[in-house]
Write a protein that holds these residues in place. Structure first.
Motif, PDB file in Angstrom:
ATOM      1  N   LYS A  72      -5.639  -1.542   6.462  1.00 60.41           N
ATOM      2  CA  LYS A  72      -4.793  -1.833   7.627  1.00 60.41           C
ATOM      3  C   LYS A  72      -4.914  -3.344   7.881  1.00 60.41           C
ATOM      4  N   ARG A  73      -6.125  -3.906   7.913  1.00 61.81           N
ATOM      5  CA  ARG A  73      -6.337  -5.306   8.093  1.00 61.81           C
ATOM      6  C   ARG A  73      -5.718  -6.079   6.932  1.00 61.81           C
ATOM      7  N   GLY A  98     -11.618  -2.833  -6.230  1.00 56.47           N
ATOM      8  CA  GLY A  98     -12.992  -2.895  -6.017  1.00 56.47           C
ATOM      9  C   GLY A  98     -14.016  -1.759  -5.457  1.00 56.47           C
ATOM     10  N   CYS A  99     -15.093  -2.058  -5.304  1.00 51.95           N
ATOM     11  CA  CYS A  99     -16.139  -1.084  -4.790  1.00 51.95           C
ATOM     12  C   CYS A  99     -16.243  -0.956  -3.570  1.00 51.95           C
ATOM     13  N   THR A 100     -16.003  -2.011  -2.763  1.00 47.40           N
ATOM     14  CA  THR A 100     -16.321  -2.076  -1.321  1.00 47.40           C
ATOM     15  C   THR A 100     -15.118  -2.865  -0.648  1.00 47.40           C
ATOM     16  N   THR A 101     -14.114  -1.598  -0.350  1.00 49.21           N
ATOM     17  CA  THR A 101     -12.979  -2.205   0.547  1.00 49.21           C
ATOM     18  C   THR A 101     -12.950  -3.211   1.759  1.00 49.21           C
ATOM     19  N   ASP A 102     -14.107  -2.768   2.556  1.00 50.94           N
ATOM     20  CA  ASP A 102     -14.379  -3.334   3.751  1.00 50.94           C
ATOM     21  C   ASP A 102     -15.245  -4.386   3.579  1.00 50.94           C
ATOM     22  N   ALA A 103     -15.620  -4.876   2.470  1.00 52.34           N
ATOM     23  CA  ALA A 103     -16.440  -6.003   2.219  1.00 52.34           C
ATOM     24  C   ALA A 103     -15.857  -6.994   1.221  1.00 52.34           C
ATOM     25  N   GLY A 104     -16.397  -6.837   0.004  1.00 51.49           N
ATOM     26  CA  GLY A 104     -15.528  -7.750  -0.976  1.00 51.49           C
ATOM     27  C   GLY A 104     -14.403  -7.701  -1.190  1.00 51.49           C
ATOM     28  N   VAL A 105     -13.381  -6.679  -1.169  1.00 55.84           N
ATOM     29  CA  VAL A 105     -11.951  -6.536  -1.363  1.00 55.84           C
ATOM     30  C   VAL A 105     -11.514  -7.419  -0.389  1.00 55.84           C
ATOM     31  N   ASP A 106     -12.053  -6.989   0.995  1.00 59.23           N
ATOM     32  CA  ASP A 106     -11.377  -7.754   2.154  1.00 59.23           C
ATOM     33  C   ASP A 106     -11.449  -9.247   2.096  1.00 59.23           C
ATOM     34  N   ALA A 107     -12.769  -9.747   1.745  1.00 64.44           N
ATOM     35  CA  ALA A 107     -13.175 -11.016   1.745  1.00 64.44           C
ATOM     36  C   ALA A 107     -12.231 -11.573   0.464  1.00 64.44           C
ATOM     37  N   THR A 108     -12.065 -11.019  -0.476  1.00 63.04           N
ATOM     38  CA  THR A 108     -11.100 -11.768  -1.608  1.00 63.04           C
ATOM     39  C   THR A 108      -9.616 -11.914  -1.187  1.00 63.04           C
ATOM     40  N   VAL A 109      -9.591 -10.708  -0.591  1.00 58.49           N
ATOM     41  CA  VAL A 109      -8.069 -11.010  -0.323  1.00 58.49           C
ATOM     42  C   VAL A 109      -7.630 -11.854   0.830  1.00 58.49           C
ATOM     43  N   GLY A 110      -8.529 -12.039   1.789  1.00 59.06           N
ATOM     44  CA  GLY A 110      -8.412 -13.083   2.670  1.00 59.06           C
ATOM     45  C   GLY A 110      -8.368 -14.461   2.316  1.00 59.06           C
ATOM     46  N   GLU A 111      -9.495 -14.572   1.281  1.00 56.84           N
ATOM     47  CA  GLU A 111      -9.433 -15.985   0.874  1.00 56.84           C
ATOM     48  C   GLU A 111      -8.338 -16.234  -0.322  1.00 56.84           C
ATOM     49  N   GLY A 112      -8.007 -15.414  -0.812  1.00 62.26           N
ATOM     50  CA  GLY A 112      -6.810 -15.579  -1.799  1.00 62.26           C
ATOM     51  C   GLY A 112      -5.520 -16.033  -0.822  1.00 62.26           C
ATOM     52  N   ALA A 145      -1.549  -9.090   2.207  1.00 62.07           N
ATOM     53  CA  ALA A 145      -1.268  -8.698   0.797  1.00 62.07           C
ATOM     54  C   ALA A 145      -0.418  -7.374   0.819  1.00 62.07           C
ATOM     55  N   ASP A 146       0.122  -7.298  -0.271  1.00 58.82           N
ATOM     56  CA  ASP A 146       1.006  -6.054  -0.664  1.00 58.82           C
ATOM     57  C   ASP A 146      -0.095  -4.775  -0.862  1.00 58.82           C
ATOM     58  N   VAL A 147      -0.218  -3.986  -0.085  1.00 60.04           N
ATOM     59  CA  VAL A 147      -1.080  -3.029  -0.183  1.00 60.04           C
ATOM     60  C   VAL A 147      -0.163  -1.577  -0.781  1.00 60.04           C
ATOM     61  N   VAL A 148      -0.824  -1.300  -1.923  1.00 58.48           N
ATOM     62  CA  VAL A 148       0.153  -0.152  -2.691  1.00 58.48           C
ATOM     63  C   VAL A 148      -0.607   0.723  -3.465  1.00 58.48           C
ATOM     64  N   GLU A 149       0.025   1.817  -3.904  1.00 57.80           N
ATOM     65  CA  GLU A 149      -0.534   2.724  -4.963  1.00 57.80           C
ATOM     66  C   GLU A 149      -0.687   2.037  -6.357  1.00 57.80           C
ATOM     67  N   SER A 150      -1.643   2.466  -7.177  1.00 60.79           N
ATOM     68  CA  SER A 150      -1.366   2.112  -8.411  1.00 60.79           C
ATOM     69  C   SER A 150      -0.425   2.357  -9.120  1.00 60.79           C
ATOM     70  N   THR A 151      -0.089   3.731  -8.822  1.00 60.57           N
ATOM     71  CA  THR A 151       1.216   4.277  -9.669  1.00 60.57           C
ATOM     72  C   THR A 151       2.535   3.522  -9.675  1.00 60.57           C
ATOM     73  N   GLU A 152       2.710   2.742  -8.216  1.00 63.40           N
ATOM     74  CA  GLU A 152       3.934   1.848  -7.785  1.00 63.40           C
ATOM     75  C   GLU A 152       3.558   0.644  -8.736  1.00 63.40           C
ATOM     76  N   LEU A 153       2.512  -0.045  -9.190  1.00 64.20           N
ATOM     77  CA  LEU A 153       2.406  -1.036 -10.199  1.00 64.20           C
ATOM     78  C   LEU A 153       2.686  -0.855 -11.365  1.00 64.20           C
ATOM     79  N   ILE A 154       2.014   0.594 -11.609  1.00 65.37           N
ATOM     80  CA  ILE A 154       2.406   0.891 -13.052  1.00 65.37           C
ATOM     81  C   ILE A 154       4.048   0.972 -13.463  1.00 65.37           C
TER      82      ILE A 154
END
Length: 119
Positions: free
Chosen positions: A99-100, A58-72, A105-114
């Motif tokens: 960090k929050r 996402g485009c805003t880690t400290d807004a929409g990404v954070d909110a979506t992760v918490g809600e999910g 969530a698991d916070v990883v580099e995209s290369t790990e997912l790939i």
């Protein structure tokens, strides 16, 4: 009355950039609130497809990404954040949000997912 919405439907800010254009089997959901879970049919689409794991970019880690992760997380989904596919206005804001989110969530580099998906 002189202020215009930042991302009005049909405006430049509403358009998906080329690398994110949907494919023939993709579906598009309008995100109207900071969390994608609020105010649309996102969770119904997940349920219809039996999806329990969600990778977030996402485009805003400290807004929409954070909110979506918490809600999910609160709704029982397995949340994954591709940290190099997110960003925000400052590096400090980005890193603090990551960090929050490590608590929910698991916070990883995209290369790990790939690498995992390539096996």
């Amino acid at each position: 009355s002189k202020l215009k919405p930042r991302r009005e439907r049909g405006s430049t800010g509403w358009q998906l950039m080329e690398p994110f254009k949907p494919g023939p089997s993709d579906f598009i959901i309008d995100k109207r609130r900071p969390s994608i879970f609020v105010g649309n049919e996102f969770e119904m689409q997940l349920s219809n497809r039996g999806i329990r794991s969600i990778v977030i970019i996402g485009c805003t880690t400290d807004a929409g990404v954070d909110a979506t992760v918490g809600e999910g997380y609160r709704r029982g989904y397995f949340m994954v954040v591709a940290k190099d596919c997110c960003g925000t206005y400052t590096e400090e804001g980005h890193n603090a949000a990551l960090k929050r989110m490590e608590r929910q969530a698991d916070v990883v580099e995209s290369t790990e997912l790939i690498a995992l998906w390539s096996k």
